[in-house]
Write a protein that holds these residues in place. Structure first.
Motif, PDB file in Angstrom:
ATOM      1  N   TYR A  49       0.935  -1.196   0.058  1.00  0.00           N
ATOM      2  CA  TYR A  49       0.102  -0.101   0.227  1.00  0.00           C
ATOM      3  C   TYR A  49       0.423   1.452  -0.064  1.00  0.00           C
ATOM      4  O   TYR A  49       2.202   0.820   0.299  1.00  0.00           O
ATOM      5  CB  TYR A  49      -1.203   0.146   1.031  1.00  0.00           C
ATOM      6  N   VAL A  50      -0.088   2.281  -0.389  1.00  0.00           N
ATOM      7  CA  VAL A  50       1.261   3.707  -0.322  1.00  0.00           C
ATOM      8  C   VAL A  50       0.194   4.115   1.426  1.00  0.00           C
ATOM      9  O   VAL A  50      -1.155   4.496   1.088  1.00  0.00           O
ATOM     10  CB  VAL A  50       0.734   4.700  -1.776  1.00  0.00           C
ATOM     11  N   GLY A  51       0.737   5.347   2.060  1.00  0.00           N
ATOM     12  CA  GLY A  51       0.734   5.930   2.890  1.00  0.00           C
ATOM     13  C   GLY A  51       1.723   7.308   3.248  1.00  0.00           C
ATOM     14  O   GLY A  51       2.817   7.069   2.186  1.00  0.00           O
ATOM     15  N   ASP A  52       0.866   7.826   4.422  1.00  0.00           N
ATOM     16  CA  ASP A  52       1.339   9.004   4.506  1.00  0.00           C
ATOM     17  C   ASP A  52       2.548   8.690   5.700  1.00  0.00           C
ATOM     18  O   ASP A  52       3.088   7.875   5.957  1.00  0.00           O
ATOM     19  CB  ASP A  52       0.387   9.743   4.614  1.00  0.00           C
TER      20      ASP A  52
ATOM     21  N   SER B 284      -3.141   5.452   1.411  1.00  0.00           N
ATOM     22  CA  SER B 284      -4.782   6.317   0.214  1.00  0.00           C
ATOM     23  C   SER B 284      -4.719   5.356  -0.840  1.00  0.00           C
ATOM     24  O   SER B 284      -5.797   5.476  -1.962  1.00  0.00           O
ATOM     25  CB  SER B 284      -3.087   7.330  -0.572  1.00  0.00           C
ATOM     26  N   GLY B 285      -4.155   4.195  -0.747  1.00  0.00           N
ATOM     27  CA  GLY B 285      -5.149   3.303  -1.346  1.00  0.00           C
ATOM     28  C   GLY B 285      -3.307   1.810  -2.094  1.00  0.00           C
ATOM     29  O   GLY B 285      -2.114   2.510  -1.205  1.00  0.00           O
ATOM     30  N   SER B 286      -3.831   0.691  -2.926  1.00  0.00           N
ATOM     31  CA  SER B 286      -2.877   0.408  -3.084  1.00  0.00           C
ATOM     32  C   SER B 286      -1.097   0.943  -4.083  1.00  0.00           C
ATOM     33  O   SER B 286      -1.965   1.865  -4.727  1.00  0.00           O
ATOM     34  CB  SER B 286      -3.505  -0.927  -4.352  1.00  0.00           C
ATOM     35  N   LEU B 287       0.326   0.073  -4.029  1.00  0.00           N
ATOM     36  CA  LEU B 287       0.720   0.558  -4.748  1.00  0.00           C
ATOM     37  C   LEU B 287       0.404  -0.073  -6.656  1.00  0.00           C
ATOM     38  O   LEU B 287       0.034  -1.492  -6.358  1.00  0.00           O
ATOM     39  CB  LEU B 287       2.085  -0.091  -4.414  1.00  0.00           C
ATOM     40  N   VAL B 288       0.688   0.965  -7.498  1.00  0.00           N
ATOM     41  CA  VAL B 288       0.248   0.394  -8.865  1.00  0.00           C
ATOM     42  C   VAL B 288       1.710   0.375 -10.046  1.00  0.00           C
ATOM     43  O   VAL B 288       2.011   1.752  -9.423  1.00  0.00           O
ATOM     44  CB  VAL B 288      -1.428   0.881  -9.228  1.00  0.00           C
ATOM     45  N   ASN B 289       1.421  -0.316 -10.907  1.00  0.00           N
ATOM     46  CA  ASN B 289       2.296   0.551 -12.131  1.00  0.00           C
ATOM     47  C   ASN B 289       2.094   1.553 -12.980  1.00  0.00           C
ATOM     48  O   ASN B 289       0.544   2.416 -12.399  1.00  0.00           O
ATOM     49  CB  ASN B 289       2.607  -0.850 -12.187  1.00  0.00           C
ATOM     50  N   SER B 290       2.238   2.037 -13.629  1.00  0.00           N
ATOM     51  CA  SER B 290       1.961   2.978 -14.592  1.00  0.00           C
ATOM     52  C   SER B 290       0.617   2.322 -15.488  1.00  0.00           C
ATOM     53  O   SER B 290      -0.225   3.566 -15.774  1.00  0.00           O
ATOM     54  CB  SER B 290       3.070   3.719 -15.574  1.00  0.00           C
ATOM     55  N   ALA B 291       0.098   1.170 -15.711  1.00  0.00           N
ATOM     56  CA  ALA B 291      -1.210   1.054 -16.273  1.00  0.00           C
ATOM     57  C   ALA B 291      -2.135   0.958 -15.123  1.00  0.00           C
ATOM     58  O   ALA B 291      -3.179   0.448 -15.619  1.00  0.00           O
ATOM     59  CB  ALA B 291      -0.920  -0.307 -17.328  1.00  0.00           C
TER      60      ALA B 291
ATOM     61  N   SER C 103       8.209  -4.201  -7.657  1.00  0.00           N
ATOM     62  CA  SER C 103       7.960  -3.018  -8.734  1.00  0.00           C
ATOM     63  C   SER C 103       7.628  -1.548  -8.477  1.00  0.00           C
ATOM     64  O   SER C 103       6.477  -1.536  -8.049  1.00  0.00           O
ATOM     65  CB  SER C 103       7.783  -3.636 -10.414  1.00  0.00           C
ATOM     66  N   VAL C 104       9.428  -0.710  -8.034  1.00  0.00           N
ATOM     67  CA  VAL C 104       8.037   0.702  -7.720  1.00  0.00           C
ATOM     68  C   VAL C 104       9.234   1.343  -8.453  1.00  0.00           C
ATOM     69  O   VAL C 104       9.356   2.499  -7.524  1.00  0.00           O
ATOM     70  CB  VAL C 104       8.589   0.480  -5.982  1.00  0.00           C
ATOM     71  N   GLY C 105       9.228   1.294  -9.831  1.00  0.00           N
ATOM     72  CA  GLY C 105       9.448   2.536 -10.579  1.00  0.00           C
ATOM     73  C   GLY C 105       8.409   3.705 -11.108  1.00  0.00           C
ATOM     74  O   GLY C 105       8.905   4.742 -10.759  1.00  0.00           O
ATOM     75  N   ASN C 106       7.700   2.837 -11.090  1.00  0.00           N
ATOM     76  CA  ASN C 106       6.472   4.356 -11.208  1.00  0.00           C
ATOM     77  C   ASN C 106       5.932   5.115  -9.978  1.00  0.00           C
ATOM     78  O   ASN C 106       6.114   6.161 -10.088  1.00  0.00           O
ATOM     79  CB  ASN C 106       4.685   3.170 -11.669  1.00  0.00           C
ATOM     80  N   PHE C 107       5.532   4.307  -8.725  1.00  0.00           N
ATOM     81  CA  PHE C 107       6.168   4.661  -7.592  1.00  0.00           C
ATOM     82  C   PHE C 107       6.939   6.010  -7.188  1.00  0.00           C
ATOM     83  O   PHE C 107       7.174   7.640  -6.846  1.00  0.00           O
ATOM     84  CB  PHE C 107       6.419   3.493  -6.334  1.00  0.00           C
ATOM     85  N   LEU C 108       8.131   5.351  -8.150  1.00  0.00           N
ATOM     86  CA  LEU C 108       9.374   6.847  -7.593  1.00  0.00           C
ATOM     87  C   LEU C 108      10.114   7.474  -8.804  1.00  0.00           C
ATOM     88  O   LEU C 108      10.525   8.537  -8.165  1.00  0.00           O
ATOM     89  CB  LEU C 108      11.062   5.758  -7.507  1.00  0.00           C
ATOM     90  N   GLN C 109       9.067   7.501  -9.279  1.00  0.00           N
ATOM     91  CA  GLN C 109       9.021   8.591 -10.785  1.00  0.00           C
ATOM     92  C   GLN C 109       8.268   9.848  -9.881  1.00  0.00           C
ATOM     93  O   GLN C 109       8.704  10.813  -9.575  1.00  0.00           O
ATOM     94  CB  GLN C 109       8.992   7.819 -11.949  1.00  0.00           C
ATOM     95  N   LYS C 110       7.379   9.190  -9.664  1.00  0.00           N
ATOM     96  CA  LYS C 110       6.057  10.264  -8.839  1.00  0.00           C
ATOM     97  C   LYS C 110       6.673  10.362  -7.760  1.00  0.00           C
ATOM     98  O   LYS C 110       6.064  12.226  -7.406  1.00  0.00           O
ATOM     99  CB  LYS C 110       4.807   9.520  -8.492  1.00  0.00           C
TER     100      LYS C 110
ATOM    101  N   SER D 169       5.597  10.062   0.492  1.00  0.00           N
ATOM    102  CA  SER D 169       4.872   8.574   0.825  1.00  0.00           C
ATOM    103  C   SER D 169       6.128   7.339   0.880  1.00  0.00           C
ATOM    104  O   SER D 169       6.724   7.326   0.520  1.00  0.00           O
ATOM    105  CB  SER D 169       4.108   8.514  -0.548  1.00  0.00           C
ATOM    106  N   SER D 170       5.068   6.794   1.542  1.00  0.00           N
ATOM    107  CA  SER D 170       5.811   6.205   1.430  1.00  0.00           C
ATOM    108  C   SER D 170       4.759   4.411   1.610  1.00  0.00           C
ATOM    109  O   SER D 170       3.994   4.403   0.882  1.00  0.00           O
ATOM    110  CB  SER D 170       6.037   5.403   3.299  1.00  0.00           C
TER     111      SER D 170
END
Length: 442
Positions: A348-351, A357-364, A388-395, A405-406
């Motif tokens: 999950y993604v948290g503050d 705030s929601g689940s970790l997702v990819n670019s799709a 795979s955390v590329g989309n998360f880290l880019q944001k 975000s954590s």
């Protein structure tokens, strides 16, 4: 874009580097012939690990009766009581229509029948004991959301209506049969026979519900049973002089799954987690032997932070993270056949206050899980979860605000199991967390 990335990595071999300056140069596509592009593999970014504790988890309407306890040398004493409300499709004794016919009915016995659902955790070779108690409080949530939680409790009578000591066989198709108190069964039978119980309301007023409570005298395992197929069965028969008695049954089941929940507790006294703070804070892995902890059912989760990720945007005027892999290593000797590793992690993604705030997702937009590599070697060096955390880290890198975000790591079945895993942080001696970031400048 996906084809572009695939061609990019097929065409270029990137060598891991200890600093951000080592890179490989290549040219991308006919539209970019005038541009010299660089891909950089960065594996020195700081990753912070900590353990958090959720306030509560919804454990009602999970389709599993979870009962048992075990002493965990790492986490402490784990225990699960299971509460539920009973109901029947009929509150009438078998009759052909004559009221006088019921006078010949006699009570035989009453029992609880629990069907295994194949879930178990702990040592099933040892005897487990639990008791059945009568609730003195109705199975009614005292919150506005109509849920029950892992820390919900209801009052119940001290008197045991039935007890069993057994060696669980959770993968078998059979069931556990617990003989219940004859006095309890006979009293219920008389209420039905005299038509003092005629519907759910009158039944629920008489029997508010039951709770299964494991004995603390022997702690070995936690076992799952089906909600839909488990029941209390009342046996009675029709007595006629000089003739064989005709047997009958009346079943009481959990017709409303929202009125069944598991109260799962964890006594962390004497463990590394005994000072785990409130849900809005965290316990750094620096204070827990360079380890992070996850446990389903009790609300223990692992938090991952990337404090310096914004610094990557200064590598070049124009650049982006095209991929990043996070490898999480379970700590040696914390898992075994008795305490197996789950096949995946839920991310999950948290503050900063651990609010999700929601689940970790990819670019799709597809949910990303941590997938376990089960291939073992002599020292278990290959065992780990890849995320795979590329989309998360880019944001996170290009985020305009200063907020960060954590990632919050949990296990599947967080509300209906007690599985756990211990992960090593970046400074763990044998099982270090690893982050590899593939960054392209153009």
């Amino acid at each position: 874009m996906h084809k572009f990335i695939l061609m990019l990595f097929l065409a270029v071999t990137v060598i891991s580097c200890g600093t951000d300056s080592d890179s490989g140069e290549f040219v991308v596509g006919s539209d970019y012939l005038a541009l010299g592009n660089k891909v950089i593999l960065i594996d020195t970014v700081t990753v912070d690990m900590s353990t958090i504790n959720f306030d509560s988890l919804v454990t009602s309407n999970q389709s599993r009766i979870l009962i048992g306890n075990y002493d965990d040398a790492i986490y402490g004493k784990v225990k699960s009581n299971s509460y539920f409300q009973l109901a029947s499709e009929s509150y009438t004794l078998n009759s052909s229509g004559s009221d006088t016919e019921t006078t010949n009915y006699v009570f035989d016995s009453i029992a609880m029948i629990l069907k295994y659902d194949n879930y178990y955790y702990g040592d099933t070779t040892k005897v487990q004991t639990f008791d059945i108690h009568r609730l003195t409080q109705k199975v009614k949530p005292n919150t506005d959301d109509n849920n029950f939680y892992n820390n919900s409790v209801l009052s119940y009578s001290d008197e045991s209506l039935g007890t069993i000591s057994y060696k669980p066989r959770p993968t078998e198709k059979d069931s556990v049969n617990i003989k219940m108190s004859d006095a309890f069964g006979a009293a219920l039978f008389q209420k039905l026979k005299k038509r003092e119980i005629t519907d759910f309301d009158s039944f629920n007023e008489y029997l508010k519900g039951l709770v299964l409570v494991p004995s603390t005298s022997n702690s070995s395992s936690v076992i799952g049973f089906h909600v839909a197929t488990s029941k209390v069965r009342l046996y009675y028969s029709k007595y006629q002089a000089d003739t064989e008695e005709v047997p009958f049954i009346l079943d009481f089941t959990i017709l409303d799954a929202t009125k069944q929940f598991n109260s799962i507790s964890l006594d962390r006294t004497g463990t590394l987690l005994q000072n785990l703070p409130v849900s809005s804070s965290k316990l750094s892995s620096v204070l827990t032997n360079q380890q992070g902890f996850i446990q389903s059912g009790t609300g223990v989760a692992c938090r991952i932070d990337f404090p310096n990720i914004k610094q990557l945007k200064y590598i070049s005027e124009k650049g982006t993270i095209v991929d990043a892999q996070l490898l999480l290593k379970p700590v040696n000797n914390t898992y075994s056949e008795r305490y197996p590793l789950a096949d995946s992690l839920k991310i999950y993604v948290g503050d900063n206050l651990n609010r999700i705030s929601g689940s970790l997702v990819n670019s799709a937009g597809t949910a990303v899980f941590g997938i376990l590599n089960k291939k073992t070697d002599e020292f278990n060096e290959n065992v780990g979860y890849t995320v795979s955390v590329g989309n998360f880290l880019q944001k996170e890198m290009i985020k305009a605000s200063d907020s960060k975000s954590s990632l919050i790591l949990t296990l599947p079945g967080i509300s209906k199991s007690v599985n756990r895993v211990v992960l090593g942080d970046q400074k763990h001696i044998n099982n270090k967390i690893q982050l590899k970031i593939y960054y392209i400048s153009y």
